[in-house]
Design a protein around this motif. Sequence first.
Motif, mmCIF file in Angstrom:
data_model
loop_
_atom_site.group_PDB
_atom_site.id
_atom_site.type_symbol
_atom_site.label_atom_id
_atom_site.label_comp_id
_atom_site.label_asym_id
_atom_site.label_seq_id
_atom_site.Cartn_x
_atom_site.Cartn_y
_atom_site.Cartn_z
ATOM 1 N N MET A 4 57.304 -30.351 77.719
ATOM 2 C CA MET A 4 58.403 -29.430 78.000
ATOM 3 C C MET A 4 57.799 -28.157 78.581
ATOM 4 S SD MET A 4 60.717 -30.053 74.557
ATOM 5 C CE MET A 4 61.409 -28.437 74.690
ATOM 6 N N ILE A 5 58.235 -27.790 79.781
ATOM 7 C CA ILE A 5 57.667 -26.631 80.465
ATOM 8 C C ILE A 5 58.785 -25.661 80.803
ATOM 9 C CG2 ILE A 5 56.292 -25.826 82.411
ATOM 10 C CD1 ILE A 5 55.322 -28.780 82.695
ATOM 11 N N ASP A 6 58.640 -24.439 80.322
ATOM 12 C CA ASP A 6 59.580 -23.370 80.644
ATOM 13 C C ASP A 6 58.913 -22.501 81.704
ATOM 14 O OD1 ASP A 6 61.643 -21.489 80.621
ATOM 15 O OD2 ASP A 6 60.716 -20.363 78.976
ATOM 16 N N MET A 7 59.402 -22.583 82.948
ATOM 17 C CA MET A 7 58.806 -21.806 84.034
ATOM 18 C C MET A 7 59.742 -20.702 84.485
ATOM 19 S SD MET A 7 56.603 -24.292 86.509
ATOM 20 C CE MET A 7 57.352 -25.901 86.352
ATOM 21 N N THR A 8 59.162 -19.515 84.655
ATOM 22 C CA THR A 8 59.901 -18.354 85.125
ATOM 23 C C THR A 8 59.130 -17.719 86.269
ATOM 24 O OG1 THR A 8 60.693 -17.949 82.880
ATOM 25 C CG2 THR A 8 60.894 -16.130 84.452
ATOM 26 N N ASP A 9 59.821 -17.484 87.389
ATOM 27 C CA ASP A 9 59.201 -16.833 88.538
ATOM 28 C C ASP A 9 59.749 -15.418 88.658
ATOM 29 O OD1 ASP A 9 58.037 -16.051 90.903
ATOM 30 O OD2 ASP A 9 59.192 -17.427 92.159
ATOM 31 N N SER A 42 54.911 -22.418 78.152
ATOM 32 C CA SER A 42 55.647 -21.474 78.989
ATOM 33 C C SER A 42 54.728 -21.029 80.123
ATOM 34 C CB SER A 42 56.070 -20.266 78.144
ATOM 35 O OG SER A 42 56.517 -19.226 78.970
ATOM 36 N N VAL A 43 55.252 -21.026 81.347
ATOM 37 C CA VAL A 43 54.492 -20.556 82.507
ATOM 38 C C VAL A 43 55.324 -19.475 83.193
ATOM 39 C CG1 VAL A 43 53.339 -21.167 84.660
ATOM 40 C CG2 VAL A 43 53.498 -22.862 82.819
ATOM 41 N N ASP A 93 51.404 -19.717 76.199
ATOM 42 C CA ASP A 93 51.898 -19.141 77.447
ATOM 43 C C ASP A 93 50.790 -19.072 78.485
ATOM 44 O OD1 ASP A 93 54.448 -18.472 76.293
ATOM 45 O OD2 ASP A 93 53.445 -16.828 75.265
ATOM 46 N N ILE A 94 51.159 -19.374 79.720
ATOM 47 C CA ILE A 94 50.274 -19.207 80.870
ATOM 48 C C ILE A 94 50.962 -18.221 81.800
ATOM 49 C CG2 ILE A 94 49.145 -20.326 82.832
ATOM 50 C CD1 ILE A 94 49.375 -22.989 81.233
ATOM 51 N N ILE A 95 50.234 -17.195 82.208
ATOM 52 C CA ILE A 95 50.777 -16.182 83.117
ATOM 53 C C ILE A 95 49.905 -16.186 84.366
ATOM 54 C CG2 ILE A 95 51.330 -13.744 83.407
ATOM 55 C CD1 ILE A 95 51.427 -13.737 80.227
ATOM 56 N N ILE A 96 50.548 -16.388 85.518
ATOM 57 C CA ILE A 96 49.819 -16.505 86.790
ATOM 58 C C ILE A 96 50.300 -15.430 87.750
ATOM 59 C CG2 ILE A 96 49.398 -17.976 88.812
ATOM 60 C CD1 ILE A 96 49.768 -20.402 86.938
#
Length: 156
Positions: A4-9, A42-43, A93-96
Amino acid sequence: MPLMIDMTDETDELTPEAFQLVEELLNLTVKKEGKDEDSEVSVTFVTNDRIQEINHEYRDKNQPTDVISFALEEMGEDEIKITGVDMPAVLGDIIISVPRAREQAEEYGHSFERELGFLAVHGMLHLFGYDHMTEEEEQVMFTKQKEILNEYGLER
């Protein structure tokens, strides 16, 4: 059940294809590492200013960076793991930084997609406990990254 991946741009710059790329690479990383696919991550894709704020607040480094990972499954000395039936393991969490990914893609002479994929895999491996503080650790982590990216078809 897939990861399950929660991605926010937060930059509003990424395409649906970029989201798909990251999703597929994170799922491949989970599979290659033999980790529980019933997990959640979470990304968040941010600007250089935002990642600099995070880097300063949590790592005491007042400069932008490309990726930061916060593992939630790491247990402290006196912590108790809380689990429940049918609850996914929350990896963290991963923050890019999207601008930094673009800069590095140009600097290294490969595509933005390759750099974005590299940063996603790099961040995920950090969540699994890999690091690159010593030459030996770096060799292990970077070899894994390269294998995953090559298998996916994102070679340098």
